[in-house]
Design a protein around this motif. Structure first.
Motif, PDB file in Angstrom:
ATOM      1  N   PHE A  10       0.805  -1.445   0.128  1.00  0.00           N
ATOM      2  CA  PHE A  10       0.049  -0.071  -0.163  1.00  0.00           C
ATOM      3  C   PHE A  10       0.924   1.172  -0.136  1.00  0.00           C
ATOM      4  CE2 PHE A  10      -3.034   2.895   2.339  1.00  0.00           C
ATOM      5  CZ  PHE A  10      -3.952   3.262   1.072  1.00  0.00           C
ATOM      6  N   ALA A  11       2.129   1.065   0.776  1.00  0.00           N
ATOM      7  CA  ALA A  11       2.799   2.314   0.877  1.00  0.00           C
ATOM      8  C   ALA A  11       3.475   2.866  -0.484  1.00  0.00           C
ATOM      9  CB  ALA A  11       3.829   2.226   1.940  1.00  0.00           C
ATOM     10  N   GLU A  12       3.660   1.806  -1.199  1.00  0.00           N
ATOM     11  CA  GLU A  12       4.222   2.324  -2.733  1.00  0.00           C
ATOM     12  C   GLU A  12       3.251   2.100  -3.958  1.00  0.00           C
ATOM     13  OE1 GLU A  12       6.756  -1.535  -3.052  1.00  0.00           O
ATOM     14  OE2 GLU A  12       7.366  -1.196  -0.986  1.00  0.00           O
ATOM     15  N   VAL A  13       1.887   2.141  -3.433  1.00  0.00           N
ATOM     16  CA  VAL A  13       1.010   2.302  -4.656  1.00  0.00           C
ATOM     17  C   VAL A  13       1.203   3.800  -5.373  1.00  0.00           C
ATOM     18  CG1 VAL A  13      -1.514   2.479  -5.180  1.00  0.00           C
ATOM     19  CG2 VAL A  13      -0.474   0.843  -3.584  1.00  0.00           C
ATOM     20  N   TYR A  14       1.337   4.705  -4.787  1.00  0.00           N
ATOM     21  CA  TYR A  14       1.431   6.305  -5.428  1.00  0.00           C
ATOM     22  C   TYR A  14       2.570   6.277  -6.356  1.00  0.00           C
ATOM     23  CZ  TYR A  14       1.737  11.175  -6.058  1.00  0.00           C
ATOM     24  OH  TYR A  14       1.659  12.309  -6.526  1.00  0.00           O
ATOM     25  N   LEU A  15       3.757   5.988  -5.972  1.00  0.00           N
ATOM     26  CA  LEU A  15       4.918   5.637  -6.837  1.00  0.00           C
ATOM     27  C   LEU A  15       4.755   4.784  -7.799  1.00  0.00           C
ATOM     28  CD1 LEU A  15       7.720   6.780  -7.468  1.00  0.00           C
ATOM     29  CD2 LEU A  15       8.611   4.632  -5.780  1.00  0.00           C
ATOM     30  N   ALA A  16       4.175   3.580  -7.752  1.00  0.00           N
ATOM     31  CA  ALA A  16       3.814   2.689  -8.857  1.00  0.00           C
ATOM     32  C   ALA A  16       3.062   3.110  -9.795  1.00  0.00           C
ATOM     33  CB  ALA A  16       3.207   1.316  -8.082  1.00  0.00           C
ATOM     34  N   LEU A  17       1.937   3.942  -9.387  1.00  0.00           N
ATOM     35  CA  LEU A  17       0.903   4.703 -10.402  1.00  0.00           C
ATOM     36  C   LEU A  17       1.912   5.876 -11.241  1.00  0.00           C
ATOM     37  CD1 LEU A  17      -2.122   5.135  -8.240  1.00  0.00           C
ATOM     38  CD2 LEU A  17      -1.929   3.684 -10.036  1.00  0.00           C
ATOM     39  N   GLN A  18       2.701   6.440 -10.378  1.00  0.00           N
ATOM     40  CA  GLN A  18       3.385   7.439 -10.942  1.00  0.00           C
ATOM     41  C   GLN A  18       4.363   6.984 -12.183  1.00  0.00           C
ATOM     42  OE1 GLN A  18       6.333   9.699  -8.590  1.00  0.00           O
ATOM     43  NE2 GLN A  18       5.173  11.424  -9.059  1.00  0.00           N
ATOM     44  N   ASN A  19       4.978   5.984 -11.891  1.00  0.00           N
ATOM     45  CA  ASN A  19       5.932   5.746 -12.872  1.00  0.00           C
ATOM     46  C   ASN A  19       5.548   4.473 -13.744  1.00  0.00           C
ATOM     47  OD1 ASN A  19       6.061   3.176 -11.454  1.00  0.00           O
ATOM     48  ND2 ASN A  19       7.939   3.582 -10.249  1.00  0.00           N
ATOM     49  N   GLY A  20       4.245   3.983 -13.726  1.00  0.00           N
ATOM     50  CA  GLY A  20       3.534   3.294 -14.627  1.00  0.00           C
ATOM     51  C   GLY A  20       3.794   1.651 -14.208  1.00  0.00           C
ATOM     52  N   THR A  21       4.338   1.330 -13.247  1.00  0.00           N
ATOM     53  CA  THR A  21       4.486  -0.123 -12.884  1.00  0.00           C
ATOM     54  C   THR A  21       3.032  -0.682 -13.059  1.00  0.00           C
ATOM     55  OG1 THR A  21       6.231   0.384 -11.316  1.00  0.00           O
ATOM     56  CG2 THR A  21       5.109  -1.597 -11.068  1.00  0.00           C
ATOM     57  N   VAL A  22       1.904   0.122 -12.458  1.00  0.00           N
ATOM     58  CA  VAL A  22       0.665  -0.257 -12.631  1.00  0.00           C
ATOM     59  C   VAL A  22      -0.255   1.199 -13.092  1.00  0.00           C
ATOM     60  CG1 VAL A  22       0.376  -2.002 -10.889  1.00  0.00           C
ATOM     61  CG2 VAL A  22       0.021   0.403 -10.237  1.00  0.00           C
TER      62      VAL A  22
ATOM     63  N   PHE B  67      -3.970   9.721  -4.959  1.00  0.00           N
ATOM     64  CA  PHE B  67      -3.818   8.800  -5.931  1.00  0.00           C
ATOM     65  C   PHE B  67      -4.173   9.584  -6.978  1.00  0.00           C
ATOM     66  CE2 PHE B  67      -4.176   4.867  -3.026  1.00  0.00           C
ATOM     67  CZ  PHE B  67      -2.793   5.049  -2.913  1.00  0.00           C
ATOM     68  N   PHE B  68      -5.293  10.553  -6.813  1.00  0.00           N
ATOM     69  CA  PHE B  68      -5.769  11.320  -8.145  1.00  0.00           C
ATOM     70  C   PHE B  68      -4.813  12.287  -8.645  1.00  0.00           C
ATOM     71  CE2 PHE B  68      -6.137  14.021  -4.071  1.00  0.00           C
ATOM     72  CZ  PHE B  68      -5.823  15.240  -4.501  1.00  0.00           C
ATOM     73  N   GLU B  69      -3.900  12.614  -8.176  1.00  0.00           N
ATOM     74  CA  GLU B  69      -2.704  13.355  -8.606  1.00  0.00           C
ATOM     75  C   GLU B  69      -2.002  12.583  -9.692  1.00  0.00           C
ATOM     76  OE1 GLU B  69      -1.025  15.967  -4.893  1.00  0.00           O
ATOM     77  OE2 GLU B  69      -0.034  14.365  -5.483  1.00  0.00           O
ATOM     78  N   VAL B  70      -1.992  11.099  -9.716  1.00  0.00           N
ATOM     79  CA  VAL B  70      -1.206  10.555 -10.788  1.00  0.00           C
ATOM     80  C   VAL B  70      -2.164   9.489 -11.485  1.00  0.00           C
ATOM     81  CG1 VAL B  70       1.148  10.565  -9.760  1.00  0.00           C
ATOM     82  CG2 VAL B  70      -0.662   8.875  -8.845  1.00  0.00           C
TER      83      VAL B  70
END
Length: 324
Positions: free
Chosen positions: A192-204, A219-222
């Motif tokens: 959960f703590a890594e979701v923002y970064l994963a969305l930002q860099n396109g991992t998911v 999360f709405f930012e990315v």
């Protein structure tokens, strides 16, 4: 000599009285994984103080937020180990002791928050909670509305088939995975703590959570789209350990139950009010908020996912669906 004896006796009596008073107060630990700003914490603190008042100070409850006493799995285990006395936790964890209670996470079982709250007052809830208590020894005193889970994505989604091949972060809990997988998404259990970064860099490219979490974790930012899939009406249980519950008098059990249920009502109201405001807030921020054909999602889930594969009972699902 007599004066010295009286003084000594008086001092001894004071010490004994102090010791008895200290002994009369029971210190308890209440743990959860939520932040101090969230109603699950603020209303737990209110409940702890209220229990102290209504029991005339016989119980001193310290609330430990934000995983201070461990992650959700840890605090559930803590009920058994005696390291915590009270927790707030989801039914997905209660289902590890009694699988049928997890049926409440099956997608689209609840129509809305009011339906979920009605369930908590029903015979089927009493039966499932009793099954959990028989299996674990722990007692569920109250249920709080956590929020309705929706989807955010960088891809527009209007119907279930639009999720085909979507790289989506979903918690590694079977019932949470049911809807995305039924719709063809490729799910991955990123911490959960890594979701923002994963969305930002396109991992998911997508994730799912209640609107309050989407706001709190930014999360709405990315993400370009907030898709109101409403696939799970989520909730949290307030759970008292077997050890504590067995030691409470009937009068204290009633006090604990009444206060914890009042706290659940208070927190539920806060969450519902926040959710209503957030749809408008997201639109004002320029985020595309999309209503979907939920019937299409529900039909696909029911066709592709079997209740029995999760250890759930169809009669429980039917009984909950029938609640008005």
């Amino acid at each position: 000599m007599t004066i010295r004896l009286l003084t000594l006796l008086g001092a001894t009596a004071t010490i004994l009285a102090s010791a008895l008073s200290a002994h009369a107060q029971t210190a308890l630990k209440w743990a959860h994984v939520y932040e101090t700003s969230e109603p699950f914490h603020t209303e737990s603190v209110w409940a702890a103080e209220e229990i102290a008042k209504r029991t005339e100070g016989r119980y001193k409850i310290d609330v430990f937020p934000a995983s201070q006493l461990g992650k959700e799995a840890d605090i559930n285990q803590g009920l058994k180990l005696g390291t915590v006395d009270i927790i707030i936790s989801g039914s997905s964890f209660a289902a590890r002791d009694h699988a049928p209670i997890g049926v409440t996470y099956f997608p689209y079982i609840f129509r809305d928050p009011a339906h979920m709250i009605a369930y908590t007052k029903s015979d089927v809830f009493k039966r499932l909670a009793a099954g959990y208590e028989e299996a674990s020894g722990n007692h569920i005193t109250a249920v709080t509305y956590y929020g309705t889970r929706h989807t955010t994505s960088n891809r527009p989604i209007a119907k279930c088939a639009d999720m085909q091949g979507l790289k989506m972060r979903v918690p590694d809990v079977p019932a949470y995975l049911a809807m995305p997988r039924a719709c063809g998404a490729n799910t991955t259990p990123i911490a959960f703590a890594e979701v923002y970064l994963a969305l930002q860099n396109g991992t998911v490219e997508a994730q799912e959570n209640p609107l309050t979490t989407i706001e709190a974790k930014k999360f709405f930012e990315v993400q370009k789209h907030i898709v109101l899939t409403g696939h799970i009406v989520d909730h949290l249980n307030t759970v008292v350990s077997k050890n504590l519950w067995s030691q409470l008098s009937d009068a204290d059990k009633q006090i604990f139950t009444e206060v914890m249920q009042e706290a659940a009502v208070r927190a539920t109201k806060i969450i519902e009010e926040r959710e209503k405001e957030l749809v408008a807030t997201f639109k004002e921020r320029g985020i595309e908020v999309t209503e979907v054909d939920r019937a299409d999602f529900e039909k696909t889930v029911n066709e592709k996912v079997k209740l029995e594969d999760f250890g759930y009972n169809k009669e429980d699902w039917e009984a909950i669906r029938a609640i008005k």
